[in-house]
Design a protein around this motif. Structure first.
Motif, PDB file in Angstrom:
ATOM      1  N   ILE A   1       0.828  -1.207   0.000  1.00 52.70           N
ATOM      2  CA  ILE A   1       0.000   0.000   0.000  1.00 52.70           C
ATOM      3  C   ILE A   1       0.870   1.267   0.000  1.00 52.70           C
ATOM      4  CG2 ILE A   1      -0.305   0.047   2.527  1.00 52.70           C
ATOM      5  CD1 ILE A   1      -3.146   0.763   0.193  1.00 52.70           C
TER       6      ILE A   1
ATOM      7  N   ILE B   1       1.224   4.468  -2.699  1.00 52.11           N
ATOM      8  CA  ILE B   1       1.178   5.906  -2.378  1.00 52.11           C
ATOM      9  C   ILE B   1       2.360   6.610  -3.042  1.00 52.11           C
ATOM     10  CG2 ILE B   1       1.387   7.591  -0.505  1.00 52.11           C
ATOM     11  CD1 ILE B   1      -0.218   5.625   1.261  1.00 52.11           C
TER      12      ILE B   1
ATOM     13  N   ILE C   1      -2.914   5.619  -5.657  1.00 49.71           N
ATOM     14  CA  ILE C   1      -4.161   5.615  -4.874  1.00 49.71           C
ATOM     15  C   ILE C   1      -4.403   6.994  -4.273  1.00 49.71           C
ATOM     16  CG2 ILE C   1      -4.112   3.151  -4.300  1.00 49.71           C
ATOM     17  CD1 ILE C   1      -3.106   3.948  -1.521  1.00 49.71           C
TER      18      ILE C   1
ATOM     19  N   GLN D   1      -4.643   8.242  -1.347  1.00 49.61           N
ATOM     20  CA  GLN D   1      -3.844   8.775  -0.246  1.00 49.61           C
ATOM     21  C   GLN D   1      -2.618   9.553  -0.729  1.00 49.61           C
ATOM     22  OE1 GLN D   1      -5.219   5.511   1.157  1.00 49.61           O
ATOM     23  NE2 GLN D   1      -6.570   7.141   1.809  1.00 49.61           N
TER      24      GLN D   1
ATOM     25  N   PHE E   1       3.684  11.494   4.694  1.00 50.58           N
ATOM     26  CA  PHE E   1       2.252  11.642   4.407  1.00 50.58           C
ATOM     27  C   PHE E   1       1.445  11.391   5.675  1.00 50.58           C
ATOM     28  CE2 PHE E   1       1.366   7.022   4.212  1.00 50.58           C
ATOM     29  CZ  PHE E   1       2.658   6.532   4.040  1.00 50.58           C
ATOM     30  N   LEU E   2       0.188  11.852   5.658  1.00 56.23           N
ATOM     31  CA  LEU E   2      -0.656  11.687   6.841  1.00 56.23           C
ATOM     32  C   LEU E   2      -1.034  10.234   7.030  1.00 56.23           C
ATOM     33  CD1 LEU E   2      -3.248  14.603   6.825  1.00 56.23           C
ATOM     34  CD2 LEU E   2      -1.193  14.354   8.250  1.00 56.23           C
ATOM     35  N   ASP E   3      -0.939   9.763   8.287  1.00 61.00           N
ATOM     36  CA  ASP E   3      -1.512   8.453   8.614  1.00 61.00           C
ATOM     37  C   ASP E   3      -3.024   8.573   8.485  1.00 61.00           C
ATOM     38  OD1 ASP E   3      -2.622   6.210  10.224  1.00 61.00           O
ATOM     39  OD2 ASP E   3      -0.515   5.836  10.687  1.00 61.00           O
ATOM     40  N   ILE E   4      -3.637   7.589   7.827  1.00 57.00           N
ATOM     41  CA  ILE E   4      -5.073   7.659   7.535  1.00 57.00           C
ATOM     42  C   ILE E   4      -5.928   7.498   8.802  1.00 57.00           C
ATOM     43  CG2 ILE E   4      -5.427   5.209   7.028  1.00 57.00           C
ATOM     44  CD1 ILE E   4      -7.008   6.149   4.541  1.00 57.00           C
ATOM     45  N   THR E   5      -5.373   6.882   9.830  1.00 54.31           N
ATOM     46  CA  THR E   5      -6.112   6.748  11.102  1.00 54.31           C
ATOM     47  C   THR E   5      -5.240   7.321  12.226  1.00 54.31           C
ATOM     48  OG1 THR E   5      -5.280   4.490  11.410  1.00 54.31           O
ATOM     49  CG2 THR E   5      -7.433   4.706  10.381  1.00 54.31           C
TER      50      THR E   5
ATOM     51  N   LEU F   1       3.480   9.765   8.678  1.00 58.45           N
ATOM     52  CA  LEU F   1       4.356   8.620   8.424  1.00 58.45           C
ATOM     53  C   LEU F   1       5.478   9.047   7.491  1.00 58.45           C
ATOM     54  CD1 LEU F   1       1.652   5.847   7.816  1.00 58.45           C
ATOM     55  CD2 LEU F   1       2.930   6.301   9.925  1.00 58.45           C
TER      56      LEU F   1
ATOM     57  N   ASN G   1       7.860   0.423  14.294  1.00 60.06           N
ATOM     58  CA  ASN G   1       7.587  -0.960  14.696  1.00 60.06           C
ATOM     59  C   ASN G   1       8.240  -1.940  13.725  1.00 60.06           C
ATOM     60  OD1 ASN G   1       5.869   0.079  16.727  1.00 60.06           O
ATOM     61  ND2 ASN G   1       4.159   0.162  15.299  1.00 60.06           N
TER      62      ASN G   1
ATOM     63  N   GLY H   1       3.974  -4.870  16.551  1.00 65.44           N
ATOM     64  CA  GLY H   1       2.917  -3.996  16.058  1.00 65.44           C
ATOM     65  C   GLY H   1       3.076  -3.522  14.630  1.00 65.44           C
ATOM     66  N   GLN H   2       3.943  -4.171  13.843  1.00 64.15           N
ATOM     67  CA  GLN H   2       4.086  -3.768  12.431  1.00 64.15           C
ATOM     68  C   GLN H   2       3.023  -4.462  11.591  1.00 64.15           C
ATOM     69  OE1 GLN H   2       7.843  -4.702  10.460  1.00 64.15           O
ATOM     70  NE2 GLN H   2       7.370  -3.308   8.775  1.00 64.15           N
TER      71      GLN H   2
ATOM     72  N   VAL I   1       2.073  -2.871   8.367  1.00 64.53           N
ATOM     73  CA  VAL I   1       2.410  -2.574   6.965  1.00 64.53           C
ATOM     74  C   VAL I   1       3.892  -2.901   6.791  1.00 64.53           C
ATOM     75  CG1 VAL I   1       2.594  -0.798   5.201  1.00 64.53           C
ATOM     76  CG2 VAL I   1       0.647  -0.783   6.773  1.00 64.53           C
TER      77      VAL I   1
ATOM     78  N   HIS J   1       8.397   2.162   8.178  1.00 70.75           N
ATOM     79  CA  HIS J   1       7.808   3.496   8.326  1.00 70.75           C
ATOM     80  C   HIS J   1       8.008   3.987   9.748  1.00 70.75           C
ATOM     81  CE1 HIS J   1       4.722   0.435   9.100  1.00 70.75           C
ATOM     82  NE2 HIS J   1       4.266   1.246  10.035  1.00 70.75           N
TER      83      HIS J   1
ATOM     84  N   HIS K   1       6.468   6.581  12.599  1.00 68.95           N
ATOM     85  CA  HIS K   1       5.300   7.366  13.006  1.00 68.95           C
ATOM     86  C   HIS K   1       5.782   8.615  13.736  1.00 68.95           C
ATOM     87  CE1 HIS K   1       2.247   4.017  12.703  1.00 68.95           C
ATOM     88  NE2 HIS K   1       3.341   3.286  12.825  1.00 68.95           N
TER      89      HIS K   1
HETATM   90  P1  AMP Z   1       2.153  -0.114  11.853  1.00 68.05           P
HETATM   91  O1  AMP Z   1       1.174  -0.693  12.841  1.00 68.05           O
HETATM   92  O2  AMP Z   1       3.376   0.468  12.497  1.00 68.05           O
HETATM   93  O3  AMP Z   1       2.467  -1.068  10.711  1.00 68.05           O
HETATM   94  O4  AMP Z   1       1.404   1.144  11.241  1.00 68.05           O
HETATM   95  C1  AMP Z   1       0.764   1.150  10.014  1.00 68.05           C
HETATM   96  C2  AMP Z   1       0.071   2.494   9.898  1.00 68.05           C
HETATM   97  O5  AMP Z   1      -0.241   2.695   8.533  1.00 68.05           O
HETATM   98  C3  AMP Z   1      -1.246   2.586  10.675  1.00 68.05           C
HETATM   99  O6  AMP Z   1      -1.160   3.643  11.622  1.00 68.05           O
HETATM  100  C4  AMP Z   1      -2.285   2.857   9.588  1.00 68.05           C
HETATM  101  O7  AMP Z   1      -3.263   3.781   9.998  1.00 68.05           O
HETATM  102  C5  AMP Z   1      -1.447   3.414   8.452  1.00 68.05           C
HETATM  103  N1  AMP Z   1      -2.005   3.204   7.122  1.00 68.05           N
HETATM  104  C6  AMP Z   1      -2.405   2.022   6.591  1.00 68.05           C
HETATM  105  N2  AMP Z   1      -2.843   2.210   5.315  1.00 68.05           N
HETATM  106  C7  AMP Z   1      -2.688   3.532   5.053  1.00 68.05           C
HETATM  107  C8  AMP Z   1      -2.961   4.358   3.932  1.00 68.05           C
HETATM  108  N3  AMP Z   1      -3.493   3.856   2.817  1.00 68.05           N
HETATM  109  N4  AMP Z   1      -2.690   5.672   4.009  1.00 68.05           N
HETATM  110  C9  AMP Z   1      -2.161   6.201   5.141  1.00 68.05           C
HETATM  111  N5  AMP Z   1      -1.884   5.484   6.233  1.00 68.05           N
HETATM  112  C10 AMP Z   1      -2.140   4.175   6.206  1.00 68.05           C
END
Ligand code: AMP
Ligand code: ZN
Length: 142
Positions: free
Chosen positions: A5, A9, A14, A16, A30-34, A44, A88, A94-95, A97, A101, A103
């Motif tokens: 993903i 980006i 996509i 984002q 870029f901004l974390d989506i959540t 991130l 992470n 807690g990884q 993705v 990256h 945070h």
């Molecule tokens: P981690 O738990 O360290 O792998 O964190 C992954 C982070 O990626 C989470 O905080 C998600 O909110 C963020 N994330 C996942 N998909 C996207 C996306 N498409 N755009 C922005 N942030 C994303």
């Protein structure tokens, strides 16, 4: 990397990609989506090259990522009261993705984030502690 993903980006494949705040030849931010708190700004920072873990990065990409972290931190610390930098490695930590990256999480009074959630343990003895020093020192030589 196909199906990553964050690589999508980077390649602007996509939506984002609109949330990219900063980009240079080796990194993007870029901004974390959540976001971790409601005020947002959770950012991130990633190398453009796909690596899974922090240890996989080339020295040049690791340096570039750290400079981007510093640049973005200067901006985020101007609208927040504090900031955590978190990275992470592997699912147990807690990884979720698998594109390395970092945070950057702006912090505010009573924002409810529980990062400092571990309890402080003690080593059983001084020799246990010094054994750990030696174990890590030995691994540094590899
Ligand atoms: P981690 O738990 O360290 O792998 O964190 C992954 C982070 O990626 C989470 O905080 C998600 O909110 C963020 N994330 C996942 N998909 C996207 C996306 N498409 N755009 C922005 N942030 C994303
Ligand atoms: Zn990737």
């Amino acid at each position: 990397m196909k199906d990553c993903i964050f690589c999508k980006i980077i390649k602007k494949e996509i939506g984002q990609s609109k949330d990219i705040i900063y980009e240079d030849d080796k990194t993007i931010a870029f901004l974390d989506i959540t976001p971790a708190q409601k005020k947002g700004g959770h950012t991130l920072i990633i190398p453009k090259k796909h690596y899974e873990l922090v240890t996989d990065m080339s020295d040049a990409d690791a340096k570039a990522v750290m400079l981007t972290i510093k640049k973005l931190s200067k901006a985020l610390l101007q609208f927040s009261q504090g900031m955590n930098i978190i990275q992470n490695n592997k699912r147990v930590a807690g990884q979720y993705v698998n594109h390395v990256h970092f945070h950057l999480i702006p912090r505010f009074d009573n924002d409810g984030i529980l990062i400092e959630k571990w309890t402080a343990n003690k080593y059983n003895s001084e020799s246990d502690r010094l054994n750990m020093v030696q174990t890590i020192k030995n691994l540094l030589k590899d």
